[in-house]
Motif scaffolding. Sequence first.
Motif, mmCIF file in Angstrom:
data_model
loop_
_atom_site.group_PDB
_atom_site.id
_atom_site.type_symbol
_atom_site.label_atom_id
_atom_site.label_comp_id
_atom_site.label_asym_id
_atom_site.label_seq_id
_atom_site.Cartn_x
_atom_site.Cartn_y
_atom_site.Cartn_z
ATOM 1 N N GLY A 52 87.171 65.175 -20.790
ATOM 2 C CA GLY A 52 86.137 64.520 -20.846
ATOM 3 C C GLY A 52 84.999 65.160 -20.066
ATOM 4 N N LYS A 53 83.911 64.426 -19.614
ATOM 5 C CA LYS A 53 82.878 64.937 -18.590
ATOM 6 C C LYS A 53 82.795 64.430 -17.435
ATOM 7 N N SER A 54 83.883 63.816 -16.788
ATOM 8 C CA SER A 54 83.912 63.405 -15.443
ATOM 9 C C SER A 54 83.936 64.391 -14.536
ATOM 10 N N THR A 81 83.285 68.893 -13.663
ATOM 11 C CA THR A 81 82.661 70.069 -14.124
ATOM 12 C C THR A 81 83.484 71.141 -13.681
#
Length: 188
Positions: free
Chosen positions: A168-170, A172
């Motif tokens: 996911g994008k939680s 970086t």
Amino acid sequence: DNIFETILQPNAILDASSSLDITPPVITPPNIPAEILLNTRFIFNFSAVDDLSGVEILKATLDNNLVNSGDTITLSLVGNHLFRIEAVDKAGNPSVKEIPFKVVYKFSGFLPPLNKKSLIFQPGSAIPVKFELRYVNNKFVTTASSSLLFAKVTNGQAGTFEPAIPQGKSNTGNQFRALNKQYIYTWN
């Protein structure tokens, strides 16, 4: 030009026996552990003795900053540090002691689910990697920078470390995020 601009006084006057001194001073350093928790207040007590001619110079530095014996310093920078003591006796014999040490966060291990002895995860599933960092006073650290690397272990030997890939994008890259006094990484 036979005109004296400055007269320098001797820093030591040696008698016949002390002029034979070829033994450097004995330095007594502080007992610094290899690792010290962040924000620990540490007292830097040190001394030097020289039974033959006496100690002329005694100085110490912490990371190249001058320290006096008895100074109490709050160790507020994580990483490697060097405490160095130099002593010179009146006959000019030098002695040096260097004590490397690390300032570290208080790390109590990974939080569930990674704190169990055996774990099985399905390929492609998300693995929540969580931990806490604290100062010496047990206050939470929320400003550290941390990243997740992994390596395959074969016969007890770690292979090449590679950066983790988040699900996911939680997160970086392979960087943890600070959330609710924890560092969290959702590992794919």
